[in-house]
Design an enzyme around this catalytic site. Structure first.
Site, PDB file in Angstrom:
ATOM      1  N   PRO A  12       0.780  -1.232   0.000  1.00  0.00           N
ATOM      2  CA  PRO A  12       0.000   0.000   0.000  1.00  0.00           C
ATOM      3  C   PRO A  12       0.814   1.286   0.000  1.00  0.00           C
ATOM      4  CG  PRO A  12       0.031  -0.964   2.185  1.00  0.00           C
ATOM      5  CD  PRO A  12       0.754  -1.921   1.295  1.00  0.00           C
ATOM      6  N   ASP A  35       3.759   1.946 -11.386  1.00  0.00           N
ATOM      7  CA  ASP A  35       2.509   2.699 -11.427  1.00  0.00           C
ATOM      8  C   ASP A  35       2.649   3.985 -10.619  1.00  0.00           C
ATOM      9  OD1 ASP A  35       1.426   0.618 -12.743  1.00  0.00           O
ATOM     10  OD2 ASP A  35       0.131  -0.067 -11.123  1.00  0.00           O
ATOM     11  N   LYS A  56      -1.268   4.751 -14.151  1.00  0.00           N
ATOM     12  CA  LYS A  56      -2.670   4.855 -14.499  1.00  0.00           C
ATOM     13  C   LYS A  56      -3.381   5.364 -13.271  1.00  0.00           C
ATOM     14  CE  LYS A  56      -3.230   0.793 -17.404  1.00  0.00           C
ATOM     15  NZ  LYS A  56      -3.711   1.276 -18.672  1.00  0.00           N
ATOM     16  N   GLY A  87       1.127  -1.103  -7.304  1.00  0.00           N
ATOM     17  CA  GLY A  87       0.621  -0.844  -5.952  1.00  0.00           C
ATOM     18  C   GLY A  87      -0.185  -2.031  -5.442  1.00  0.00           C
ATOM     19  N   GLY A  88      -0.117  -2.282  -4.136  1.00  0.00           N
ATOM     20  CA  GLY A  88      -0.898  -3.381  -3.548  1.00  0.00           C
ATOM     21  C   GLY A  88      -0.395  -4.728  -4.030  1.00  0.00           C
ATOM     22  N   ASP A  89      -1.313  -5.564  -4.463  1.00  0.00           N
ATOM     23  CA  ASP A  89      -0.968  -6.864  -5.036  1.00  0.00           C
ATOM     24  C   ASP A  89      -1.181  -6.798  -6.543  1.00  0.00           C
ATOM     25  OD1 ASP A  89      -0.645  -9.987  -4.308  1.00  0.00           O
ATOM     26  OD2 ASP A  89      -1.953  -9.712  -6.042  1.00  0.00           O
ATOM     27  N   THR A 117      -2.561  -6.293  -0.479  1.00  0.00           N
ATOM     28  CA  THR A 117      -3.578  -5.538  -1.215  1.00  0.00           C
ATOM     29  C   THR A 117      -4.244  -4.500  -0.299  1.00  0.00           C
ATOM     30  OG1 THR A 117      -5.401  -5.743  -2.782  1.00  0.00           O
ATOM     31  CG2 THR A 117      -5.518  -7.152  -0.826  1.00  0.00           C
ATOM     32  N   MET A 170     -11.513   1.491  -6.580  1.00  0.00           N
ATOM     33  CA  MET A 170     -11.800   2.437  -7.674  1.00  0.00           C
ATOM     34  C   MET A 170     -13.268   2.880  -7.662  1.00  0.00           C
ATOM     35  SD  MET A 170      -9.626   0.741 -10.795  1.00  0.00           S
ATOM     36  CE  MET A 170      -9.744  -0.984 -10.333  1.00  0.00           C
TER      37      MET A 170
END
Ligand code: SAH
Length: 252
Positions: A12, A35, A56, A87-89, A117, A170
């Site tokens: 994270p 990212d 993105k 980012g995350g998983d 995640t 999102m």
């Protein structure tokens, strides 16, 4: 000579939430394609690497996925160690499938390293278990955001309604339609919701309330990423939020 591509979860935010394997690979990478969600603190572990932002972020100009795939393949073709950092998983809403296929098609060796995640890191941040005996024994990761051209597909909401705890990725930027869709499908107006923002970063925080208030809650978010958690396991947070609100009205 072909190099190798590592698809790595950056977690994270803070570097100490990377897996040891991720940190080691980042330190060894020749090229890092990352990212926008990957924090500077993580990138700073790789002073040796050429770093390319292929970010993105919703609502912003993003790099075309085909271009990213080609760049990934081209970067590894000369024998370089390429770390594709997400980012995350990488396997959760990370477009990993497209990139794995592109590498396989090019005959490149690819290895995947998981990361924490956001939903899981957000639960840790707010100190609330996503599952709880007698309250929630199902957990869904969903997103209302879909490929261009299928904007009216609300099938994500079926899963959100059916599971006792739901993490919506999102979705914070479309709070009105998320609330409307979920309430139309029968979710309670007073169902606890928590918007957890900037997880794993110095400015991390959360805003709690109830499903019917979601658009008003979302208006208090800044520009950082946010995840929306919904379910009765968050009841304590949203009732405290209601008491805080009452107190602030009393003291106004
Ligand atoms: N692969 C990532 C998810 C990418 S989708 C993961 O496993 O976490 C991007 C969405 O994830 C954002 O719109 C937001 O909802 C959530 N997100 C990612 N990083 C976040 C963070 N640090 N804090 C809060 N939400 C985040």
């Amino acid at each position: 000579m072909s190099g190798k591509v590592y698809l790595v979860g950056a977690g994270p935010g803070s570097a100490d939430l990377l897996t040891v394997r991720a940190a080691r690979l980042i330190e060894q990478a020749d090229v890092i394609l990352h990212d926008a969600l990957v924090c500077q603190e993580v990138l700073d572990l790789a002073p040796q690497a050429r770093k390319i932002l292929v970010g993105k972020r919703a609502g912003q100009v993003s790099t075309d996925q085909g271009f990213i795939n080609r760049l990934l393949v081209a970067s590894a073709k000369d024998g370089s160690i390429v770390v594709r950092l997400k980012g995350g998983d990488p396997m959760v809403f990370g477009r990993a499938h497209e990139e794995i296929l592109a590498c396989q098609k090019a005959g490149l060796d690819i290895e995947i390293v998981p990361g924490i995640t956001t939903a899981v890191a957000a639960a840790a941040q707010i100190g609330t278990s996503l599952t709880r005996r007698g309250v929630s024994r199902s957990l869904a990761f969903v997103t209302p955001t879909i490929a261009k051209g299928s904007q009216n597909d609300t099938s994500w909401a079926d899963v959100a309604v059916a599971s006792q705890t739901c993490a919506i990725y999102m979705g914070a930027g479309q709070a009105d339609s998320v609330r409307d869709t979920l309430m139309t499908r029968g979710l309670r107006a007073d169902l606890p919701v928590v918007l957890v923002h900037d997880v794993g970063r110095p400015n991390a925080g959360h805003i709690a309330g109830h499903l019917n208030e979601l658009p008003a809650l979302a208006q208090n978010l800044g520009t950082g990423p946010a995840i929306l958690l919904i379910g009765d396991v968050f009841a304590d947070l949203s009732s405290h939020a209601a008491i805080d609100q009452l107190n602030s009205v009393r003291h106004a």
